[in-house]
Write a protein that holds these residues in place. Sequence first.
Motif, PDB file in Angstrom:
ATOM      1  N   LYS A 304       0.690  -1.212   0.039  1.00 16.13           N
ATOM      2  CA  LYS A 304       0.114   0.046   0.035  1.00 16.13           C
ATOM      3  C   LYS A 304       0.853   1.296   0.018  1.00 16.13           C
ATOM      4  N   GLY A 305       2.252   0.930  -0.033  1.00 21.05           N
ATOM      5  CA  GLY A 305       2.909   2.175  -0.050  1.00 21.05           C
ATOM      6  C   GLY A 305       3.026   3.165  -1.021  1.00 21.05           C
ATOM      7  N   VAL A 306       2.664   2.905  -2.132  1.00 17.56           N
ATOM      8  CA  VAL A 306       2.636   3.620  -3.309  1.00 17.56           C
ATOM      9  C   VAL A 306       1.416   4.625  -3.198  1.00 17.56           C
ATOM     10  N   ASN A 327       6.285   6.919   8.790  1.00 23.63           N
ATOM     11  CA  ASN A 327       6.818   5.513   8.080  1.00 23.63           C
ATOM     12  C   ASN A 327       8.312   5.579   8.835  1.00 23.63           C
ATOM     13  N   GLU A 328       8.935   6.706   9.243  1.00 23.25           N
ATOM     14  CA  GLU A 328      10.405   6.562   9.918  1.00 23.25           C
ATOM     15  C   GLU A 328      10.253   5.747  10.902  1.00 23.25           C
ATOM     16  N   VAL A 329       9.095   6.246  11.781  1.00 19.45           N
ATOM     17  CA  VAL A 329       9.187   5.644  13.244  1.00 19.45           C
ATOM     18  C   VAL A 329       8.608   4.295  13.201  1.00 19.45           C
ATOM     19  N   ALA A 330       7.678   3.829  12.192  1.00 22.07           N
ATOM     20  CA  ALA A 330       7.186   2.567  12.071  1.00 22.07           C
ATOM     21  C   ALA A 330       8.236   1.646  11.749  1.00 22.07           C
ATOM     22  N   VAL A 331       9.168   2.113  10.611  1.00 20.33           N
ATOM     23  CA  VAL A 331      10.227   1.423  10.157  1.00 20.33           C
ATOM     24  C   VAL A 331      11.270   1.045  11.513  1.00 20.33           C
ATOM     25  N   GLU A 332      11.422   2.099  12.290  1.00 21.33           N
ATOM     26  CA  GLU A 332      12.159   1.795  13.518  1.00 21.33           C
ATOM     27  C   GLU A 332      11.627   0.796  14.519  1.00 21.33           C
ATOM     28  N   PHE A 334       9.535  -1.393  13.545  1.00 22.05           N
ATOM     29  CA  PHE A 334       9.630  -2.735  13.076  1.00 22.05           C
ATOM     30  C   PHE A 334      10.983  -3.386  13.233  1.00 22.05           C
ATOM     31  N   LEU A 335      12.043  -2.666  12.968  1.00 23.13           N
ATOM     32  CA  LEU A 335      13.424  -2.894  13.252  1.00 23.13           C
ATOM     33  C   LEU A 335      13.709  -3.497  14.446  1.00 23.13           C
ATOM     34  N   GLU A 343       1.911  -3.893  10.016  1.00 22.12           N
ATOM     35  CA  GLU A 343       1.479  -2.490  10.706  1.00 22.12           C
ATOM     36  C   GLU A 343       2.153  -1.181  10.292  1.00 22.12           C
ATOM     37  N   ILE A 344       3.263  -1.337   9.579  1.00 24.36           N
ATOM     38  CA  ILE A 344       3.790  -0.231   9.018  1.00 24.36           C
ATOM     39  C   ILE A 344       2.696   0.523   8.249  1.00 24.36           C
ATOM     40  N   TYR A 345       1.938   0.090   7.272  1.00 27.46           N
ATOM     41  CA  TYR A 345       0.944   0.611   6.344  1.00 27.46           C
ATOM     42  C   TYR A 345      -0.027   1.240   7.398  1.00 27.46           C
ATOM     43  N   GLU A 346      -0.618   0.506   8.492  1.00 29.92           N
ATOM     44  CA  GLU A 346      -1.430   0.913   9.369  1.00 29.92           C
ATOM     45  C   GLU A 346      -1.168   2.040   9.952  1.00 29.92           C
ATOM     46  N   ILE A 347      -0.011   2.278  10.442  1.00 25.54           N
ATOM     47  CA  ILE A 347       0.747   3.384  11.122  1.00 25.54           C
ATOM     48  C   ILE A 347       0.633   4.692  10.136  1.00 25.54           C
TER      49      ILE A 347
END
Length: 384
Positions: A304-306, A327-332, A334-335, A343-347
Amino acid sequence: MKNITILGSTGSIGTSALKVIEAKKEEFNVLGISGYSNFELLKEQIEKFNPKYICIGDENKAKELESIYPEKIIYFGDEGLKTMGALDEADIVLTAISGAVGIEATVEAIKKEKRIALANKETMVAAGEYINKLLKDYPKAEIIPVDSEHSALFQSMQGSSKDEVKTLIITASGGTFRGKKLEELKDVTVEQALKHPNWSMGRKITIDSSTLVNKGLEVIEAHMLFNIDYDNIEVLVHPQSIIHSMVEFEDSSIIAQIGVPDMKLPIQYAFTYPKREASSELERLNLRKLKELTFDEVDSEVFKGVDLAFKAGRTGKTMPCVFNSANEVAVELFLKGKIKFLEIYEIIEKAMQQHEVKEIDSLEVIKDVDKETRKWVYSNYARD
Ligand SMILES: NC(=O)c1ccc[n+]([C@@H]2O[C@H](COP(=O)([O-])OP(=O)(O)OC[C@H]3O[C@@H](n4cnc5c(N)ncnc54)[C@H](OP(=O)(O)O)[C@@H]3O)[C@@H](O)[C@H]2O)c1
């Protein structure tokens, strides 16, 4: 001799840039380098490239560097980074930091009317509207894209005017999980997401590639850099990563830039533009070995990112900043294993829904929205 400052010299782009420079010592001088946490690599780079200016994240580490290299000028932290962006002796500033933290140094480099070799796409996404206004006030400043897709678009447009462009076609490898269905992505691990099929990159951008948020960021970046309407920007999955992007013109001709997937070429081009130069670091593409070049639609039901990026971009103003910060926080998270991949998309989606769009009349607005968005994501998703 061109003096180059590399912001983020200890990262993937930064180390590639140093290889480009090493192969052309007679032409480029490393004026300044900055790292954040990788002290040992920064020291190695100081020994090898002898830069006059150095910046590191932490004050104590800066003091340690001062005691080892008393003849060097050492800065630290966000203020140090800003100073590094504005060094008078610099001809080119390569922004190779990961994340929105690169915005202010880029702003400083624009105010000093430098050439900015821009790898840090988050800057153009979060602050593109502001940066474009600033570029009008500092007309001698120039941004040459380093992101391979935008370098490809930029190269394909040489000799043409914007009015002749019909469509920007941004290619995407499709990432690690290309072809997967939602069900299969529910429980993917960090290790799986970090395995990129074609490119070797930093951790954040590799996760962004696996979600295709990276492509979303690139759509907004392309709009901001080239002033092309979102209706005229397309994303095509091209798993071989040989065509780095293409431009379709009004006469239906398509011009593409193709080559081996290696960031050293777009980095060097941003340094030497408008010239093209040979280098022992640049590998030739053997066309005879290419079996096939294929193209496909993005599966937007899964990735869904695009679509989220198009939505943020079309809304404009502070929404792309929210897209990026969430996204930056979601990726952090997730990592760090605190959230699941999907949940990255949900966030991102929820952060965008809760945001009240604001006009960008100063850099402060972007800084505030960035801070608020990060706080919102942490307070709603940073569970133990
Ligand atoms: N890698 C690629 O192939 C590629 C391709 C296209 C575009 N880009 C873009 O280029 C940028 C850099 O990507 P990358 O893959 O090179 O990232 P990376 O390998 O993670 O490197 C990031 C660099 O930024 C520094 N850094 C991290 N946090 C910082 C902070 N808070 N303050 C100051 N410096 C900080 C790091 O220092 P330490 O390592 O010392 O902590 C490192 O030097 C990103 O915007 C990315 O989207 C990358």
